[in-house]
Scaffold this motif. Structure first.
Motif, PDB file in Angstrom:
ATOM      1  N   PHE A   1       0.868  -1.298  -0.109  1.00  0.00           N
ATOM      2  CA  PHE A   1       0.079  -0.030  -0.072  1.00  0.00           C
ATOM      3  C   PHE A   1       0.833   1.231  -0.276  1.00  0.00           C
ATOM      4  CE2 PHE A   1      -2.777  -3.299   1.929  1.00  0.00           C
ATOM      5  CZ  PHE A   1      -3.903  -3.024   1.137  1.00  0.00           C
ATOM      6  N   ASP A   2       2.318   1.195  -0.208  1.00  0.00           N
ATOM      7  CA  ASP A   2       2.906   2.178  -0.398  1.00  0.00           C
ATOM      8  C   ASP A   2       2.723   3.102  -1.665  1.00  0.00           C
ATOM      9  OD1 ASP A   2       5.359   3.902  -1.083  1.00  0.00           O
ATOM     10  OD2 ASP A   2       6.288   2.988   0.677  1.00  0.00           O
ATOM     11  N   HIS A   3       2.492   4.140  -1.236  1.00  0.00           N
ATOM     12  CA  HIS A   3       2.051   4.941  -2.697  1.00  0.00           C
ATOM     13  C   HIS A   3       3.027   5.272  -3.397  1.00  0.00           C
ATOM     14  CE1 HIS A   3      -2.035   6.985  -1.166  1.00  0.00           C
ATOM     15  NE2 HIS A   3      -1.825   5.641  -0.739  1.00  0.00           N
ATOM     16  N   GLY A   4       4.175   5.143  -3.368  1.00  0.00           N
ATOM     17  CA  GLY A   4       5.337   5.034  -4.129  1.00  0.00           C
ATOM     18  C   GLY A   4       5.181   3.718  -5.100  1.00  0.00           C
ATOM     19  N   TYR A   5       4.518   2.542  -4.757  1.00  0.00           N
ATOM     20  CA  TYR A   5       4.202   1.671  -5.596  1.00  0.00           C
ATOM     21  C   TYR A   5       2.960   1.866  -6.196  1.00  0.00           C
ATOM     22  CZ  TYR A   5       2.619  -2.941  -6.715  1.00  0.00           C
ATOM     23  OH  TYR A   5       2.232  -4.122  -7.537  1.00  0.00           O
ATOM     24  N   LEU A   6       2.042   2.355  -5.743  1.00  0.00           N
ATOM     25  CA  LEU A   6       0.526   2.265  -6.019  1.00  0.00           C
ATOM     26  C   LEU A   6       0.408   3.438  -7.143  1.00  0.00           C
ATOM     27  CD1 LEU A   6      -1.519   1.748  -2.865  1.00  0.00           C
ATOM     28  CD2 LEU A   6      -1.155   0.255  -4.897  1.00  0.00           C
ATOM     29  N   TYR A   7       1.279   4.809  -6.840  1.00  0.00           N
ATOM     30  CA  TYR A   7       1.031   5.794  -7.657  1.00  0.00           C
ATOM     31  C   TYR A   7       2.228   6.417  -8.220  1.00  0.00           C
ATOM     32  CZ  TYR A   7      -3.699   5.167  -5.609  1.00  0.00           C
ATOM     33  OH  TYR A   7      -4.824   4.729  -5.101  1.00  0.00           O
TER      34      TYR A   7
ATOM     35  N   GLY B   1       5.921   8.081  -0.878  1.00  0.00           N
ATOM     36  CA  GLY B   1       5.066   8.621   0.087  1.00  0.00           C
ATOM     37  C   GLY B   1       4.784   7.763   1.450  1.00  0.00           C
ATOM     38  N   GLY B   2       5.003   6.479   1.145  1.00  0.00           N
ATOM     39  CA  GLY B   2       4.699   5.743   2.328  1.00  0.00           C
ATOM     40  C   GLY B   2       3.510   5.229   2.161  1.00  0.00           C
ATOM     41  N   GLN B   3       3.306   4.442   3.367  1.00  0.00           N
ATOM     42  CA  GLN B   3       1.792   3.740   3.339  1.00  0.00           C
ATOM     43  C   GLN B   3       0.669   4.434   3.491  1.00  0.00           C
ATOM     44  OE1 GLN B   3       1.851   0.187   5.873  1.00  0.00           O
ATOM     45  NE2 GLN B   3      -0.220  -0.080   6.094  1.00  0.00           N
ATOM     46  N   GLY B   4      -0.361   4.258   2.775  1.00  0.00           N
ATOM     47  CA  GLY B   4      -1.579   4.853   2.622  1.00  0.00           C
ATOM     48  C   GLY B   4      -2.817   4.385   2.458  1.00  0.00           C
ATOM     49  N   GLU B   5      -4.005   4.827   2.360  1.00  0.00           N
ATOM     50  CA  GLU B   5      -5.225   4.289   2.002  1.00  0.00           C
ATOM     51  C   GLU B   5      -5.098   4.081   0.371  1.00  0.00           C
ATOM     52  OE1 GLU B   5      -7.452   2.897   3.675  1.00  0.00           O
ATOM     53  OE2 GLU B   5      -6.437   3.217   5.819  1.00  0.00           O
ATOM     54  N   ILE B   6      -6.057   3.218  -0.196  1.00  0.00           N
ATOM     55  CA  ILE B   6      -6.104   3.324  -1.641  1.00  0.00           C
ATOM     56  C   ILE B   6      -6.641   4.648  -2.232  1.00  0.00           C
ATOM     57  CG2 ILE B   6      -7.189   2.308  -3.615  1.00  0.00           C
ATOM     58  CD1 ILE B   6      -6.509  -0.423  -2.138  1.00  0.00           C
ATOM     59  N   GLY B   7      -6.312   5.432  -3.044  1.00  0.00           N
ATOM     60  CA  GLY B   7      -7.100   6.567  -3.500  1.00  0.00           C
ATOM     61  C   GLY B   7      -5.902   7.686  -3.638  1.00  0.00           C
TER      62      GLY B   7
ATOM     63  N   ASP C   1      -3.790  15.293   1.721  1.00  0.00           N
ATOM     64  CA  ASP C   1      -2.944  15.557   2.934  1.00  0.00           C
ATOM     65  C   ASP C   1      -1.492  15.400   2.861  1.00  0.00           C
ATOM     66  OD1 ASP C   1      -5.256  16.096   4.092  1.00  0.00           O
ATOM     67  OD2 ASP C   1      -5.717  14.017   4.938  1.00  0.00           O
ATOM     68  N   PRO C   2      -0.724  15.760   3.489  1.00  0.00           N
ATOM     69  CA  PRO C   2       0.750  15.611   3.484  1.00  0.00           C
ATOM     70  C   PRO C   2       1.023  14.047   3.730  1.00  0.00           C
ATOM     71  CG  PRO C   2       0.215  17.515   4.511  1.00  0.00           C
ATOM     72  CD  PRO C   2      -0.976  16.925   4.626  1.00  0.00           C
ATOM     73  N   TYR C   3       2.223  13.738   3.279  1.00  0.00           N
ATOM     74  CA  TYR C   3       2.921  12.398   3.766  1.00  0.00           C
ATOM     75  C   TYR C   3       3.677  12.469   4.611  1.00  0.00           C
ATOM     76  CZ  TYR C   3       0.516  10.346  -0.513  1.00  0.00           C
ATOM     77  OH  TYR C   3      -0.362  10.047  -1.534  1.00  0.00           O
ATOM     78  N   GLU C   4       3.418  11.867   6.019  1.00  0.00           N
ATOM     79  CA  GLU C   4       4.301  12.135   7.088  1.00  0.00           C
ATOM     80  C   GLU C   4       5.118  10.952   7.605  1.00  0.00           C
ATOM     81  OE1 GLU C   4       1.819  13.975   9.877  1.00  0.00           O
ATOM     82  OE2 GLU C   4       1.829  15.727   8.950  1.00  0.00           O
ATOM     83  N   LYS C   5       5.060   9.831   6.837  1.00  0.00           N
ATOM     84  CA  LYS C   5       5.713   8.660   7.252  1.00  0.00           C
ATOM     85  C   LYS C   5       6.160   8.181   5.861  1.00  0.00           C
ATOM     86  CE  LYS C   5       3.345   8.032  11.391  1.00  0.00           C
ATOM     87  NZ  LYS C   5       2.419   6.516  12.234  1.00  0.00           N
ATOM     88  N   PRO C   6       7.125   8.644   5.389  1.00  0.00           N
ATOM     89  CA  PRO C   6       7.596   8.278   4.057  1.00  0.00           C
ATOM     90  C   PRO C   6       8.297   6.842   4.235  1.00  0.00           C
ATOM     91  CG  PRO C   6       8.920   9.923   4.698  1.00  0.00           C
ATOM     92  CD  PRO C   6       7.885   9.973   5.850  1.00  0.00           C
TER      93      PRO C   6
ATOM     94  N   HIS D   1       8.462   8.010 -11.863  1.00  0.00           N
ATOM     95  CA  HIS D   1       7.589   8.025 -13.244  1.00  0.00           C
ATOM     96  C   HIS D   1       8.648   7.998 -14.381  1.00  0.00           C
ATOM     97  CE1 HIS D   1       3.514   9.063 -11.878  1.00  0.00           C
ATOM     98  NE2 HIS D   1       4.210   9.952 -10.967  1.00  0.00           N
ATOM     99  N   TYR D   2       8.784   6.807 -14.679  1.00  0.00           N
ATOM    100  CA  TYR D   2      10.227   6.447 -15.780  1.00  0.00           C
ATOM    101  C   TYR D   2       9.692   5.747 -17.046  1.00  0.00           C
ATOM    102  CZ  TYR D   2      14.925   7.501 -14.668  1.00  0.00           C
ATOM    103  OH  TYR D   2      16.125   7.967 -14.682  1.00  0.00           O
ATOM    104  N   LEU D   3       8.347   5.585 -17.332  1.00  0.00           N
ATOM    105  CA  LEU D   3       7.942   4.865 -18.615  1.00  0.00           C
ATOM    106  C   LEU D   3       8.566   5.633 -19.701  1.00  0.00           C
ATOM    107  CD1 LEU D   3       6.384   2.634 -19.982  1.00  0.00           C
ATOM    108  CD2 LEU D   3       4.265   4.087 -19.820  1.00  0.00           C
ATOM    109  N   ASN D   4       8.611   6.865 -19.928  1.00  0.00           N
ATOM    110  CA  ASN D   4       9.111   7.671 -21.052  1.00  0.00           C
ATOM    111  C   ASN D   4      10.422   7.071 -21.246  1.00  0.00           C
ATOM    112  OD1 ASN D   4       9.975  10.649 -22.124  1.00  0.00           O
ATOM    113  ND2 ASN D   4       8.614   9.503 -23.388  1.00  0.00           N
ATOM    114  N   ASN D   5      11.430   6.996 -20.119  1.00  0.00           N
ATOM    115  CA  ASN D   5      12.699   6.641 -20.290  1.00  0.00           C
ATOM    116  C   ASN D   5      12.764   5.176 -20.628  1.00  0.00           C
ATOM    117  OD1 ASN D   5      12.226   8.822 -18.161  1.00  0.00           O
ATOM    118  ND2 ASN D   5      14.442   8.905 -18.360  1.00  0.00           N
ATOM    119  N   ILE D   6      12.030   4.210 -20.028  1.00  0.00           N
ATOM    120  CA  ILE D   6      12.156   3.065 -20.163  1.00  0.00           C
ATOM    121  C   ILE D   6      11.763   2.550 -21.812  1.00  0.00           C
ATOM    122  CG2 ILE D   6      10.972   0.633 -19.661  1.00  0.00           C
ATOM    123  CD1 ILE D   6      10.580   1.805 -16.869  1.00  0.00           C
ATOM    124  N   ALA D   7      10.553   3.296 -22.164  1.00  0.00           N
ATOM    125  CA  ALA D   7      10.130   2.910 -23.561  1.00  0.00           C
ATOM    126  C   ALA D   7      11.402   3.467 -24.686  1.00  0.00           C
ATOM    127  CB  ALA D   7       9.055   3.917 -23.902  1.00  0.00           C
ATOM    128  N   ALA D   8      12.066   4.465 -24.250  1.00  0.00           N
ATOM    129  CA  ALA D   8      13.130   5.124 -25.002  1.00  0.00           C
ATOM    130  C   ALA D   8      14.377   4.143 -25.130  1.00  0.00           C
ATOM    131  CB  ALA D   8      13.817   6.434 -24.499  1.00  0.00           C
TER     132      ALA D   8
END
Length: 285
Positions: free
Chosen positions: A20-26, A93-99, A103-108, A148-155
């Motif tokens: 649920f880490d928002h670095g993974y989800l989003y 961002g760390g763990q968070g609810e889906i969505g 609000d600020p991320y305080e536990k990255p 966000h690295y898709l542009n680099n990976i596709a290149a």
């Protein structure tokens, strides 16, 4: 190999993060890559300043005290038995609810990876390849070194896996921008050129250092919006990034360049290596 994860140094195979880490989800996170030379984290202050700026943009709060970070880098080097290393400092961002969250991320989630590098190596040449894929525009006002690295990976997929090639992005308007994982420079008639940040490139720390070096050397430098012809008519071309330093270009299309034999390329590399074991910031130059 060991890594740093949220305050602890742990074996890499034991490191885990939440699904649920928002670095993974989003993709909500930024990172820095830098090198250590004989245990010294080169230009660490500049890397941390850029990381702080990215975290502020993403509304992620974390403590990036320079002395603490340097202490962690050195502690991890000792644990891994390294002095010269590639380092990747990653904050999400760390763990968070889906969505989507406002609000600020305080536990990255904070991770520092390392891997060994040779203490020194000869300049390694690459072929430059103009990409058909265009550079995407930044998600915010200035490009972040984000997840966000898709542009680099596709290149990279476009040019293939060869380590001897680097793709060259053009903007949607057809201006020179940057490499897939590098910034772009060239020399023409004794003047150094590089695309402006307004093209949407990542303003690399090594890019900034090379511009500072050129000022010190009284080498005229210009940034701007340039077309392909400017590069094809250049006397010397090179890429830069914090891990590979200065990468001479020996060919683009049917055009050959001097590569590592280029006089200005060699001069800048020689000056670069004078500072790698002692500078914390470009301002110290």
């Amino acid at each position: 190999m060991y890594l740093y994860l949220n305050g602890d140094i742990v074996p890499a195979e034991q490191a885990t993060i939440s699904p649920f880490d928002h670095g993974y989800l989003y993709g909500l996170g930024v990172f820095e890559t830098f090198r250590t030379y004989d245990g010294h984290p080169f230009l660490i202050r500049d890397h941390l300043e850029r990381l702080r700026s990215g975290l502020k943009e993403l509304n992620i709060a974390t403590d990036l005290d320079e002395e603490k970070v340097i202490g962690t880098v050195r502690e991890l080097l000792i644990k891994n038995g390294l002095k010269d290393a590639y380092c990747r400092f990653n904050v999400s961002g760390g763990q968070g609810e889906i969505g989507l969250r406002t609000d600020p991320y305080e536990k990255p989630t904070v991770i520092l990876f390392q891997k060994g590098l040779p203490a020194s190596a000869p300049l390694k040449e690459k072929e430059g390849v103009f990409l058909n894929l265009r550079r995407n525009t930044p998600e915010t006002g200035e490009r972040l070194k984000s997840h966000h690295y898709l542009n680099n990976i596709a290149a990279k997929r476009e040019i293939g896996p060869s380590p001897d090639k680097e793709g060259i992005f053009l903007t949607g308007e057809g201006y020179l921008c940057e490499g897939i994982t590098s910034n772009l420079f060239w020399i023409k008639d004794g003047t150094l050129y590089t695309p402006t940040v307004e093209t949407g490139l990542l303003n690399g720390i090594t890019r900034r250092f090379i511009l500072a070096l050129s000022d010190q050397l009284k080498l005229p430098a210009e940034t701007g919006a340039f077309r392909e012809d400017c590069l094809l008519e250049a006397d010397e071309v090179f890429f830069t990034n914090s891990v590979q330093e200065i990468i001479p270009v020996n060919r683009i299309g049917n055009r050959d360049y001097p590569g590592r034999r280029g006089g200005y390329t060699r001069l800048l590399h020689h000056q670069y290596t004078k500072y790698t074991s002692r500078l914390h910031s470009i301002d110290e130059l």
